[in-house]
Design a protein around this motif. Sequence first.
Motif, PDB file in Angstrom:
ATOM      1  N   ILE A 429       0.801  -1.213   0.000  1.00 42.17           N
ATOM      2  CA  ILE A 429       0.000   0.000   0.000  1.00 42.17           C
ATOM      3  C   ILE A 429       0.842   1.274   0.000  1.00 42.17           C
ATOM      4  O   ILE A 429       0.339   2.360   0.296  1.00 42.17           O
ATOM      5  CB  ILE A 429      -1.015   0.005   1.176  1.00 42.17           C
ATOM      6  N   GLY A 430       2.127   1.150  -0.317  1.00 39.11           N
ATOM      7  CA  GLY A 430       2.938   2.343  -0.544  1.00 39.11           C
ATOM      8  C   GLY A 430       3.925   2.685   0.533  1.00 39.11           C
ATOM      9  O   GLY A 430       4.528   3.763   0.512  1.00 39.11           O
ATOM     10  N   GLY A 431       4.127   1.825   1.528  1.00 40.02           N
ATOM     11  CA  GLY A 431       5.162   2.054   2.527  1.00 40.02           C
ATOM     12  C   GLY A 431       4.715   2.765   3.781  1.00 40.02           C
ATOM     13  O   GLY A 431       5.541   3.041   4.662  1.00 40.02           O
ATOM     14  N   SER A 432       3.445   3.080   3.936  1.00 40.82           N
ATOM     15  CA  SER A 432       2.962   3.764   5.126  1.00 40.82           C
ATOM     16  C   SER A 432       2.494   2.751   6.173  1.00 40.82           C
ATOM     17  O   SER A 432       1.506   2.042   5.971  1.00 40.82           O
ATOM     18  CB  SER A 432       1.800   4.703   4.770  1.00 40.82           C
ATOM     19  N   ASP A 433       3.216   2.675   7.297  1.00 39.20           N
ATOM     20  CA  ASP A 433       2.828   1.761   8.371  1.00 39.20           C
ATOM     21  C   ASP A 433       1.465   2.131   8.945  1.00 39.20           C
ATOM     22  O   ASP A 433       0.670   1.256   9.309  1.00 39.20           O
ATOM     23  CB  ASP A 433       3.871   1.792   9.495  1.00 39.20           C
ATOM     24  N   THR A 434       1.186   3.413   9.025  1.00 36.67           N
ATOM     25  CA  THR A 434      -0.082   3.856   9.601  1.00 36.67           C
ATOM     26  C   THR A 434      -1.265   3.381   8.772  1.00 36.67           C
ATOM     27  O   THR A 434      -2.227   2.804   9.302  1.00 36.67           O
ATOM     28  CB  THR A 434      -0.114   5.396   9.699  1.00 36.67           C
ATOM     29  N   ILE A 435      -1.210   3.620   7.460  1.00 38.79           N
ATOM     30  CA  ILE A 435      -2.305   3.203   6.593  1.00 38.79           C
ATOM     31  C   ILE A 435      -2.437   1.684   6.576  1.00 38.79           C
ATOM     32  O   ILE A 435      -3.549   1.137   6.614  1.00 38.79           O
ATOM     33  CB  ILE A 435      -2.099   3.733   5.161  1.00 38.79           C
ATOM     34  N   ALA A 436      -1.287   0.995   6.561  1.00 38.67           N
ATOM     35  CA  ALA A 436      -1.313  -0.465   6.569  1.00 38.67           C
ATOM     36  C   ALA A 436      -1.997  -0.985   7.831  1.00 38.67           C
ATOM     37  O   ALA A 436      -2.847  -1.890   7.765  1.00 38.67           O
ATOM     38  CB  ALA A 436       0.106  -1.019   6.472  1.00 38.67           C
ATOM     39  N   ASN A 437      -1.643  -0.427   8.981  1.00 39.24           N
ATOM     40  CA  ASN A 437      -2.234  -0.869  10.242  1.00 39.24           C
ATOM     41  C   ASN A 437      -3.730  -0.560  10.309  1.00 39.24           C
ATOM     42  O   ASN A 437      -4.509  -1.337  10.865  1.00 39.24           O
ATOM     43  CB  ASN A 437      -1.512  -0.216  11.416  1.00 39.24           C
ATOM     44  N   VAL A 438      -4.108   0.586   9.746  1.00 39.41           N
ATOM     45  CA  VAL A 438      -5.534   0.944   9.738  1.00 39.41           C
ATOM     46  C   VAL A 438      -6.328  -0.067   8.917  1.00 39.41           C
ATOM     47  O   VAL A 438      -7.401  -0.539   9.338  1.00 39.41           O
ATOM     48  CB  VAL A 438      -5.733   2.366   9.169  1.00 39.41           C
ATOM     49  N   PHE A 439      -5.818  -0.420   7.749  1.00 38.77           N
ATOM     50  CA  PHE A 439      -6.528  -1.371   6.898  1.00 38.77           C
ATOM     51  C   PHE A 439      -6.582  -2.757   7.535  1.00 38.77           C
ATOM     52  O   PHE A 439      -7.613  -3.432   7.494  1.00 38.77           O
ATOM     53  CB  PHE A 439      -5.874  -1.449   5.522  1.00 38.77           C
ATOM     54  N   LEU A 440      -5.476  -3.202   8.116  1.00 38.03           N
ATOM     55  CA  LEU A 440      -5.462  -4.517   8.762  1.00 38.03           C
ATOM     56  C   LEU A 440      -6.393  -4.537   9.968  1.00 38.03           C
ATOM     57  O   LEU A 440      -7.097  -5.523  10.204  1.00 38.03           O
ATOM     58  CB  LEU A 440      -4.033  -4.872   9.188  1.00 38.03           C
ATOM     59  N   ALA A 441      -6.398  -3.429  10.722  1.00 38.65           N
ATOM     60  CA  ALA A 441      -7.324  -3.334  11.855  1.00 38.65           C
ATOM     61  C   ALA A 441      -8.764  -3.338  11.360  1.00 38.65           C
ATOM     62  O   ALA A 441      -9.658  -3.898  12.013  1.00 38.65           O
ATOM     63  CB  ALA A 441      -7.039  -2.061  12.652  1.00 38.65           C
ATOM     64  N   GLY A 442      -9.002  -2.734  10.187  1.00 35.59           N
ATOM     65  CA  GLY A 442     -10.347  -2.725   9.618  1.00 35.59           C
ATOM     66  C   GLY A 442     -10.857  -4.124   9.338  1.00 35.59           C
ATOM     67  O   GLY A 442     -12.040  -4.426   9.556  1.00 35.59           O
ATOM     68  N   VAL A 443      -9.978  -4.999   8.850  1.00 32.98           N
ATOM     69  CA  VAL A 443     -10.375  -6.391   8.602  1.00 32.98           C
ATOM     70  C   VAL A 443     -10.808  -7.051   9.907  1.00 32.98           C
ATOM     71  O   VAL A 443     -11.835  -7.738   9.972  1.00 32.98           O
ATOM     72  CB  VAL A 443      -9.216  -7.182   7.958  1.00 32.98           C
ATOM     73  N   ALA A 444     -10.021  -6.843  10.966  1.00 29.35           N
ATOM     74  CA  ALA A 444     -10.346  -7.432  12.261  1.00 29.35           C
ATOM     75  C   ALA A 444     -11.652  -6.873  12.821  1.00 29.35           C
ATOM     76  O   ALA A 444     -12.479  -7.615  13.367  1.00 29.35           O
ATOM     77  CB  ALA A 444      -9.199  -7.179  13.247  1.00 29.35           C
ATOM     78  N   VAL A 445     -11.836  -5.571  12.669  1.00 31.62           N
ATOM     79  CA  VAL A 445     -13.054  -4.939  13.186  1.00 31.62           C
ATOM     80  C   VAL A 445     -14.301  -5.459  12.474  1.00 31.62           C
ATOM     81  O   VAL A 445     -15.327  -5.729  13.109  1.00 31.62           O
ATOM     82  CB  VAL A 445     -12.958  -3.400  13.042  1.00 31.62           C
ATOM     83  N   VAL A 446     -14.222  -5.610  11.165  1.00 32.51           N
ATOM     84  CA  VAL A 446     -15.366  -6.136  10.410  1.00 32.51           C
ATOM     85  C   VAL A 446     -15.761  -7.509  10.927  1.00 32.51           C
ATOM     86  O   VAL A 446     -16.938  -7.806  11.140  1.00 32.51           O
ATOM     87  CB  VAL A 446     -15.036  -6.204   8.902  1.00 32.51           C
ATOM     88  N   PHE A 447     -14.765  -8.364  11.151  1.00 29.80           N
ATOM     89  CA  PHE A 447     -15.058  -9.715  11.651  1.00 29.80           C
ATOM     90  C   PHE A 447     -15.665  -9.666  13.051  1.00 29.80           C
ATOM     91  O   PHE A 447     -16.681 -10.319  13.322  1.00 29.80           O
ATOM     92  CB  PHE A 447     -13.773 -10.553  11.664  1.00 29.80           C
ATOM     93  N   LEU A 448     -15.075  -8.889  13.942  1.00 36.21           N
ATOM     94  CA  LEU A 448     -15.566  -8.823  15.322  1.00 36.21           C
ATOM     95  C   LEU A 448     -16.962  -8.216  15.397  1.00 36.21           C
ATOM     96  O   LEU A 448     -17.808  -8.682  16.172  1.00 36.21           O
ATOM     97  CB  LEU A 448     -14.583  -8.021  16.180  1.00 36.21           C
ATOM     98  N   VAL A 449     -17.208  -7.185  14.612  1.00 33.77           N
ATOM     99  CA  VAL A 449     -18.551  -6.582  14.594  1.00 33.77           C
ATOM    100  C   VAL A 449     -19.576  -7.600  14.113  1.00 33.77           C
ATOM    101  O   VAL A 449     -20.685  -7.695  14.649  1.00 33.77           O
ATOM    102  CB  VAL A 449     -18.565  -5.326  13.693  1.00 33.77           C
TER     103      VAL A 449
END
Length: 486
Positions: A429-449
């Motif tokens: 996703i272009g080298g940004s740890d912040t954006i990468a973590n947000v997207f990965l956290a989004g996957v987890a949040v979708v599942f938990l919700v």
Amino acid sequence: MSVNANQLRGSIGVVGIVFLVVAAASPLTTVAGSLPVMIALGNGAGAPLTYVIAALVLLVFSVGYATMSAAVTDTGAFYTYVTKGLGSSVGVGAAGLAVFAYTTVQAGVYGLAANTIQSLVVKYGGPDLPWWVWAFVLMAVVGLVGYRNIDVGTKVLGVLLVLEFIAIVALSVAVFSKGGAHGVDFDSFTPDAFFSASPGIAMMFAIGSFMGFEATAIYSEEARNPKRTVPVATYAAIIVIGVLYAVASWAVVLAFGSDRVAAAAAADTAGLTFDAAALYLSPAAADAMAIMLVTSLFATLLAFHSAISRYVLALARKGFAPQRLAAIHHRHGSPHAGSLLQSASAFVVVGIFAIVGADPVLQLFTWMSGVAIVAILVLMVLTSVAIIVYFHRTSSDNRWWHTRIAPLLGSLGLIAITALVVDNFTTLIGGSDTIANVFLAGVAVVFLVGVVAGKIVAGRRAGAEPQKIEPQNVEPENVERTPSTS
């Protein structure tokens, strides 16, 4: 014979389902779009072996998947199987992952397709319109086809896929017959080639190239003899996709030489495959392939649209989505309500990227594809575990290879691939740890919700169940008796 108003109708055979699955994999998009990036950023000449490994892991996974499809016929596929094995709450979480994955990747493909159309139109003297104009035009066409019967989609995809296969096979044959740049070698299938540079990124694109093979079970209600059709279609789809990509990627590698293809891909990523076509076929053939790339992307959009609308239908049937979304069109026999919802969600996602001025390929397509791949991998791991649990609990099939060993091996392989993908996600996703973590956290949040929502709905259902009262021979009070006529 009565027909359930919420029952899908159709008579799709093995060939029709394989067409739909291969369309979702989008052969020309992979060979002309993903493969050059995979070579440039991944493991270079090792791309062909990467496709072989991905196909083998998915074939092992599909043994349990196909066995489950024979035992459970439902358009929910991954969602239904996880529900049967791990419970309704986890199943809803899995369904959330599936809808999230297919919605995000489809939105990404709209960006890639729109950008491709924009470039072609300008190249041939047409107006230079913003990319999002073409994206919304595509949405309208895909929405119309998806609203109608899936058989319409099968016929459309069939024609487009034949053209794609002809183009890819013609390029491969031309390269092999002319001996490539430095002769035909097998360097691409060695361990050294696979582990060179960044194999994790290469595996990410390889797995992404197989996205959509779940459609074999999604269309089970519309298949002729689903207990046979779905397993055969599953194996056939993975083998066809795996062989096609391995051979085509090998041809592209040989076209420039195993030792030079990575540099060629880095120098002209978007044009790598078209350059090979111009060199080994003709410039006209390269132009034709560029145009066919648009039809390939359209086929992908249509296949994902169909898959998402059927997931929504499955959720609505179980009460985890509004009941109006379980409606089946009285004339077309299609999940038209889910189709309309899917079109609306695509409009919103693409619209947001358009408003903020994002790049349709480097951001919309790349980011959304990466998120989707992670979500699908997690979903397949959950499905493998659910298959093992289901057959252990029910003992409906006692074949150890089909119900225990293969699902276990498949899950271990998928977990290893997931680890590689996550480890390389920031690069994607272009080298940004912040954006990468947000997207990965989004996957987890979708599942938990989804899991939490499943528990809440299940709890409400349990509380709303009427208490059974045994009938008694006591005449109710305050009820006027009917006079006797005797």
